[in-house]
Design a protein around this motif. Sequence first.
Motif, PDB file in Angstrom:
ATOM      1  N   VAL A 156      24.974 -23.406 -27.305  1.00  0.00           N
ATOM      2  CA  VAL A 156      24.553 -24.658 -27.922  1.00  0.00           C
ATOM      3  C   VAL A 156      25.006 -25.827 -27.038  1.00  0.00           C
ATOM      4  O   VAL A 156      26.160 -25.865 -26.582  1.00  0.00           O
ATOM      5  N   ALA A 157      24.123 -26.766 -26.786  1.00  0.00           N
ATOM      6  CA  ALA A 157      24.493 -27.971 -26.046  1.00  0.00           C
ATOM      7  C   ALA A 157      25.543 -28.740 -26.835  1.00  0.00           C
ATOM      8  O   ALA A 157      25.394 -28.946 -28.043  1.00  0.00           O
TER       9      ALA A 157
ATOM     10  N   MET B 108      21.238 -32.965 -20.230  1.00  0.00           N
ATOM     11  CA  MET B 108      21.245 -32.308 -21.534  1.00  0.00           C
ATOM     12  C   MET B 108      20.160 -32.882 -22.436  1.00  0.00           C
ATOM     13  O   MET B 108      19.405 -32.140 -23.083  1.00  0.00           O
ATOM     14  N   MET B 109      20.058 -34.213 -22.486  1.00  0.00           N
ATOM     15  CA  MET B 109      19.056 -34.833 -23.343  1.00  0.00           C
ATOM     16  C   MET B 109      17.644 -34.501 -22.869  1.00  0.00           C
ATOM     17  O   MET B 109      16.741 -34.273 -23.678  1.00  0.00           O
ATOM     18  N   GLY B 110      17.458 -34.455 -21.557  1.00  0.00           N
ATOM     19  CA  GLY B 110      16.149 -34.078 -21.028  1.00  0.00           C
ATOM     20  C   GLY B 110      15.748 -32.686 -21.461  1.00  0.00           C
ATOM     21  O   GLY B 110      14.588 -32.433 -21.811  1.00  0.00           O
ATOM     22  N   ARG B 111      16.692 -31.771 -21.438  1.00  0.00           N
ATOM     23  CA  ARG B 111      16.413 -30.405 -21.881  1.00  0.00           C
ATOM     24  C   ARG B 111      16.098 -30.356 -23.370  1.00  0.00           C
ATOM     25  O   ARG B 111      15.203 -29.633 -23.818  1.00  0.00           O
ATOM     26  N   LEU B 112      16.864 -31.123 -24.154  1.00  0.00           N
ATOM     27  CA  LEU B 112      16.666 -31.091 -25.597  1.00  0.00           C
ATOM     28  C   LEU B 112      15.315 -31.657 -26.008  1.00  0.00           C
ATOM     29  O   LEU B 112      14.760 -31.270 -27.044  1.00  0.00           O
TER      30      LEU B 112
ATOM     31  N   GLY C 123      33.427 -28.991 -35.424  1.00  0.00           N
ATOM     32  CA  GLY C 123      32.571 -30.140 -35.151  1.00  0.00           C
ATOM     33  C   GLY C 123      31.386 -30.177 -36.082  1.00  0.00           C
ATOM     34  O   GLY C 123      31.373 -29.543 -37.145  1.00  0.00           O
ATOM     35  N   THR C 124      30.371 -30.905 -35.669  1.00  0.00           N
ATOM     36  CA  THR C 124      29.179 -31.131 -36.485  1.00  0.00           C
ATOM     37  C   THR C 124      27.943 -31.094 -35.597  1.00  0.00           C
ATOM     38  O   THR C 124      27.970 -31.633 -34.484  1.00  0.00           O
ATOM     39  N   MET C 125      26.895 -30.477 -36.069  1.00  0.00           N
ATOM     40  CA  MET C 125      25.628 -30.543 -35.355  1.00  0.00           C
ATOM     41  C   MET C 125      24.990 -31.908 -35.578  1.00  0.00           C
ATOM     42  O   MET C 125      25.035 -32.451 -36.682  1.00  0.00           O
ATOM     43  N   ALA C 126      24.423 -32.462 -34.513  1.00  0.00           N
ATOM     44  CA  ALA C 126      23.735 -33.750 -34.584  1.00  0.00           C
ATOM     45  C   ALA C 126      22.258 -33.529 -34.319  1.00  0.00           C
ATOM     46  O   ALA C 126      21.883 -32.990 -33.279  1.00  0.00           O
ATOM     47  N   ARG C 127      21.420 -33.935 -35.254  1.00  0.00           N
ATOM     48  CA  ARG C 127      19.969 -33.832 -35.077  1.00  0.00           C
ATOM     49  C   ARG C 127      19.452 -35.133 -34.499  1.00  0.00           C
ATOM     50  O   ARG C 127      19.736 -36.214 -35.009  1.00  0.00           O
ATOM     51  N   ILE C 128      18.716 -35.040 -33.408  1.00  0.00           N
ATOM     52  CA  ILE C 128      18.199 -36.227 -32.739  1.00  0.00           C
ATOM     53  C   ILE C 128      17.012 -36.788 -33.518  1.00  0.00           C
ATOM     54  O   ILE C 128      16.054 -36.079 -33.819  1.00  0.00           O
ATOM     55  N   LEU C 129      17.086 -38.070 -33.835  1.00  0.00           N
ATOM     56  CA  LEU C 129      16.002 -38.751 -34.533  1.00  0.00           C
ATOM     57  C   LEU C 129      15.162 -39.602 -33.586  1.00  0.00           C
ATOM     58  O   LEU C 129      13.956 -39.733 -33.761  1.00  0.00           O
ATOM     59  N   GLN C 130      15.819 -40.177 -32.572  1.00  0.00           N
ATOM     60  CA  GLN C 130      15.115 -41.098 -31.680  1.00  0.00           C
ATOM     61  C   GLN C 130      15.874 -41.212 -30.369  1.00  0.00           C
ATOM     62  O   GLN C 130      17.107 -41.185 -30.344  1.00  0.00           O
ATOM     63  N   ILE C 131      15.133 -41.324 -29.271  1.00  0.00           N
ATOM     64  CA  ILE C 131      15.718 -41.579 -27.958  1.00  0.00           C
ATOM     65  C   ILE C 131      14.944 -42.723 -27.306  1.00  0.00           C
ATOM     66  O   ILE C 131      13.715 -42.702 -27.264  1.00  0.00           O
ATOM     67  N   GLU C 132      15.698 -43.709 -26.828  1.00  0.00           N
ATOM     68  CA  GLU C 132      15.095 -44.831 -26.119  1.00  0.00           C
ATOM     69  C   GLU C 132      15.658 -44.877 -24.709  1.00  0.00           C
ATOM     70  O   GLU C 132      16.873 -44.760 -24.517  1.00  0.00           O
ATOM     71  N   ALA C 133      14.797 -45.060 -23.727  1.00  0.00           N
ATOM     72  CA  ALA C 133      15.209 -45.070 -22.322  1.00  0.00           C
ATOM     73  C   ALA C 133      15.552 -46.474 -21.870  1.00  0.00           C
ATOM     74  O   ALA C 133      14.798 -47.423 -22.117  1.00  0.00           O
TER      75      ALA C 133
ATOM     76  N   HIS D  25      26.300 -29.672 -18.406  1.00  0.00           N
ATOM     77  CA  HIS D  25      26.977 -30.228 -19.570  1.00  0.00           C
ATOM     78  C   HIS D  25      27.690 -29.117 -20.332  1.00  0.00           C
ATOM     79  O   HIS D  25      27.394 -27.916 -20.138  1.00  0.00           O
ATOM     80  N   PRO D  26      28.623 -29.436 -21.221  1.00  0.00           N
ATOM     81  CA  PRO D  26      29.299 -28.405 -22.007  1.00  0.00           C
ATOM     82  C   PRO D  26      28.328 -27.621 -22.891  1.00  0.00           C
ATOM     83  O   PRO D  26      27.382 -28.189 -23.442  1.00  0.00           O
ATOM     84  N   VAL D  27      28.595 -26.326 -23.017  1.00  0.00           N
ATOM     85  CA  VAL D  27      27.862 -25.460 -23.936  1.00  0.00           C
ATOM     86  C   VAL D  27      28.872 -24.569 -24.648  1.00  0.00           C
ATOM     87  O   VAL D  27      29.963 -24.307 -24.129  1.00  0.00           O
ATOM     88  N   ALA D  28      28.515 -24.092 -25.829  1.00  0.00           N
ATOM     89  CA  ALA D  28      29.432 -23.243 -26.588  1.00  0.00           C
ATOM     90  C   ALA D  28      28.654 -22.339 -27.523  1.00  0.00           C
ATOM     91  O   ALA D  28      27.542 -22.674 -27.957  1.00  0.00           O
TER      92      ALA D  28
END
Length: 213
Positions: free
Chosen positions: A4-5, A31-35, A64-74, A100-103
Amino acid sequence: MDAVAMFPLGSVLLPYTPLVLRVFEPRYLTMMGRLLDVEDPEFGVVLIERGLEAGGGDQRSSIGTMARILQIEAGAADLYVIGVGGERIIVDRWGEDDPHPVADVSTMSPLVWDEALAPLHREAEQVVRRLATLASVLDEARWDPATDLSEDPVESSWQLAAIAPLGEYDRFRLLSSTSLGGLLRGILDLCLEEEPALIARVADARDADTGDP
């Protein structure tokens, strides 16, 4: 869940609460590009116990906590990521940074509401809003003290933990709660411990504003 990223941070992400990130390190931009290639992109967030957010070499918590991406702005050389906290996780094993870290992680059991907790929930909300109002006088409030809560009692309990003006290690203790009653009692106890010092700091600030000795 394997490989997991992960995004270690100097702050705790609680379930059902917002996350706003400015991403500028090359490894996390990768990492964000991959996601973005994933249908429902999410990543894990854990607290950095020692070390800094940038550069690596940090010591990380195992919950920790999983974070679901709602929006990305460049931006010109960065990304602004808006997400929301989801399931709690336990890190079973850290992998090699890629870059990036993975686990490998396991999900923790969700907390369960019992109607008998309603009085405790109301008391916790009163105390949290009272302390958040004090913190707002010092410009230290995380959220607006009058913020509306979710109508779902489990979600609103986590949101109370986020609104409470507590330090990151106290928030981490709350994240580790094993029952909803334990979470609400933890919020109350930690806030009541913090209240006298917060009241004193507000009084000092007011005295400084009026010039009183």
